[in-house]
Design a protein around this motif. Structure first.
Motif, PDB file in Angstrom:
ATOM      1  N   CYS A   1     -17.385   4.524   5.294  1.00  0.00           N
ATOM      2  CA  CYS A   1     -17.137   3.703   4.110  1.00  0.00           C
ATOM      3  C   CYS A   1     -18.438   3.181   3.502  1.00  0.00           C
ATOM      4  N   GLU A   2     -19.345   2.692   4.353  1.00  0.00           N
ATOM      5  CA  GLU A   2     -20.607   2.174   3.832  1.00  0.00           C
ATOM      6  C   GLU A   2     -21.449   3.300   3.247  1.00  0.00           C
ATOM      7  N   GLY A   3     -21.436   4.458   3.897  1.00  0.00           N
ATOM      8  CA  GLY A   3     -22.166   5.604   3.359  1.00  0.00           C
ATOM      9  C   GLY A   3     -21.595   6.076   2.041  1.00  0.00           C
ATOM     10  N   TRP A   4     -20.263   6.096   1.936  1.00  0.00           N
ATOM     11  CA  TRP A   4     -19.625   6.421   0.654  1.00  0.00           C
ATOM     12  C   TRP A   4     -20.120   5.492  -0.446  1.00  0.00           C
ATOM     13  N   LEU A   5     -20.154   4.185  -0.147  1.00  0.00           N
ATOM     14  CA  LEU A   5     -20.582   3.215  -1.158  1.00  0.00           C
ATOM     15  C   LEU A   5     -22.020   3.475  -1.579  1.00  0.00           C
ATOM     16  N   GLU A   6     -22.907   3.727  -0.633  1.00  0.00           N
ATOM     17  CA  GLU A   6     -24.293   4.004  -0.995  1.00  0.00           C
ATOM     18  C   GLU A   6     -24.371   5.191  -1.947  1.00  0.00           C
ATOM     19  N   GLY A   7     -23.686   6.271  -1.608  1.00  0.00           N
ATOM     20  CA  GLY A   7     -23.702   7.444  -2.475  1.00  0.00           C
ATOM     21  C   GLY A   7     -23.100   7.161  -3.842  1.00  0.00           C
ATOM     22  N   TYR A   8     -22.045   6.367  -3.868  1.00  0.00           N
ATOM     23  CA  TYR A   8     -21.393   6.022  -5.137  1.00  0.00           C
ATOM     24  C   TYR A   8     -22.341   5.225  -6.023  1.00  0.00           C
ATOM     25  N   LEU A   9     -23.087   4.296  -5.418  1.00  0.00           N
ATOM     26  CA  LEU A   9     -24.036   3.499  -6.188  1.00  0.00           C
ATOM     27  C   LEU A   9     -25.171   4.366  -6.726  1.00  0.00           C
ATOM     28  N   LEU A  10     -25.588   5.343  -5.957  1.00  0.00           N
ATOM     29  CA  LEU A  10     -26.688   6.206  -6.390  1.00  0.00           C
ATOM     30  C   LEU A  10     -26.307   7.056  -7.591  1.00  0.00           C
ATOM     31  N   THR A  11     -25.026   7.207  -7.861  1.00  0.00           N
ATOM     32  CA  THR A  11     -24.592   7.944  -9.054  1.00  0.00           C
ATOM     33  C   THR A  11     -24.532   7.051 -10.280  1.00  0.00           C
ATOM     34  N   GLY A  12     -24.911   5.758 -10.120  1.00  0.00           N
ATOM     35  CA  GLY A  12     -24.921   4.845 -11.258  1.00  0.00           C
ATOM     36  C   GLY A  12     -23.647   4.042 -11.422  1.00  0.00           C
ATOM     37  N   ARG A  13     -22.779   4.088 -10.420  1.00  0.00           N
ATOM     38  CA  ARG A  13     -21.522   3.351 -10.524  1.00  0.00           C
ATOM     39  C   ARG A  13     -21.548   2.088  -9.661  1.00  0.00           C
ATOM     40  N   HIS A  14     -20.419   1.431  -9.496  1.00  0.00           N
ATOM     41  CA  HIS A  14     -20.366   0.114  -8.879  1.00  0.00           C
ATOM     42  C   HIS A  14     -19.300   0.088  -7.790  1.00  0.00           C
ATOM     43  N   GLY A  15     -19.467  -0.832  -6.828  1.00  0.00           N
ATOM     44  CA  GLY A  15     -18.476  -0.958  -5.783  1.00  0.00           C
ATOM     45  C   GLY A  15     -18.809  -2.062  -4.805  1.00  0.00           C
ATOM     46  N   MET A  16     -17.968  -2.194  -3.795  1.00  0.00           N
ATOM     47  CA  MET A  16     -18.207  -3.148  -2.720  1.00  0.00           C
ATOM     48  C   MET A  16     -17.608  -2.604  -1.436  1.00  0.00           C
ATOM     49  N   TRP A  17     -18.127  -3.108  -0.328  1.00  0.00           N
ATOM     50  CA  TRP A  17     -17.650  -2.714   0.992  1.00  0.00           C
ATOM     51  C   TRP A  17     -17.239  -3.967   1.731  1.00  0.00           C
ATOM     52  N   SER A  18     -16.064  -3.947   2.339  1.00  0.00           N
ATOM     53  CA  SER A  18     -15.557  -5.106   3.058  1.00  0.00           C
ATOM     54  C   SER A  18     -15.232  -4.730   4.485  1.00  0.00           C
ATOM     55  N   SER A  19     -15.560  -5.640   5.409  1.00  0.00           N
ATOM     56  CA  SER A  19     -15.255  -5.404   6.810  1.00  0.00           C
ATOM     57  C   SER A  19     -15.280  -6.728   7.557  1.00  0.00           C
ATOM     58  N   TYR A  20     -14.725  -6.729   8.764  1.00  0.00           N
ATOM     59  CA  TYR A  20     -14.886  -7.901   9.626  1.00  0.00           C
ATOM     60  C   TYR A  20     -16.370  -8.084   9.925  1.00  0.00           C
TER      61      TYR A  20
END
Length: 239
Positions: A53-72
């Motif tokens: 999930c965190e790796g997905w978010l990093e890649g998503y941000l590198l494409t110029g988009r936005h997001g967040m990652w949530s976990s305990y």
């Protein structure tokens, strides 16, 4: 639509389920009648793997988009090295003016060290915030919001910031609401303020929320959502 929520199989457990009013979980498999909020165009990436999930978010941000990652909070420690490497990459990227600013990597930690919640003694573990503090020159702040209205304003900062790693700690259980929405807006805009009512010895106590001048864009008034008890309304704004 350029925003996604990445969550390791804990969207409901983290009480973020109001996001399902706006979108569904993403699935590439055929959808059947018993599936719960699954769609091929869903914006929630949910699978039981913090690393993925965190790796997905990093890649998503590198494409110029936005997001967040949530976990305990404790489970987030398993991606310490990944977050640190992302911070190093951002540090190097800032040396090249032709690179556009990246949306910040936003992390929401729940089941924090000060409240064990339903998992007993497993979740507590604030190491990831310590790691962020140790590498603050490459990353960003660790934000501890005292109530839900402050959380809305803090996360408004995070979603609009660029080139930071924002770590926000928030309990998922109902808590006391200390400030009205307007009071929280004023408090967070100052970076730090004094609460005269929060003392029993005649000396005002300072709150823990602080950020360096110029770290974030000026606050704007986010849509009034009343007194929330979780992160859901702020995410609904983003979606």
């Amino acid at each position: 639509m350029n925003f996604r929520l990445f969550c390791p199989d804990e969207t409901n457990s983290n009480r973020l389920n109001a996001v399902f009013d706006a979108t569904d979980r993403c699935s590439m498999e055929p959808i059947v009648s018993i599936d719960d909020h699954l769609a091929d165009d869903g914006r929630i990436m949910e699978v039981l793997s913090e690393h993925l999930c965190e790796g997905w978010l990093e890649g998503y941000l590198l494409t110029g988009r936005h997001g967040m990652w949530s976990s305990y909070e404790a489970f987030a420690q398993v991606v310490d090295s990944m977050v640190t490497q992302h911070a190093k990459w951002m540090e190097q990227a800032l040396e090249y003016p032709w690179r556009r600013p990246l949306a910040s990597l936003n992390v929401l930690l729940t089941s924090h060290a000060w409240r064990n919640d339903h998992n007993g003694f497993q979740p507590p573990g604030p190491r990831i915030r310590g790691q962020r503090a140790a590498t603050a020159q490459r990353g960003g702040p660790s934000l501890l919001s005292p109530d839900s209205n402050c959380l809305l304003n803090v996360f408004d900062h995070c979603l609009r910031s660029r080139n930071y790693i924002n770590v926000v700690t928030c309990g998922k259980q109902p808590e006391l609401q200390w400030l009205t929405f307007d009071e929280a807006l004023s408090h967070c805009s100052q970076g730090a303020s004094i609460w005269k009512f929060a003392t029993n010895d005649g000396e005002p106590n300072r709150t823990s929320f602080w950020h360096a001048p110029g770290m974030y864009p000026p606050l704007r008034r986010v849509r009034r959502l009343g007194c929330c008890k979780s992160m859901c309304p702020a995410l609904r704004c983003a979606l």
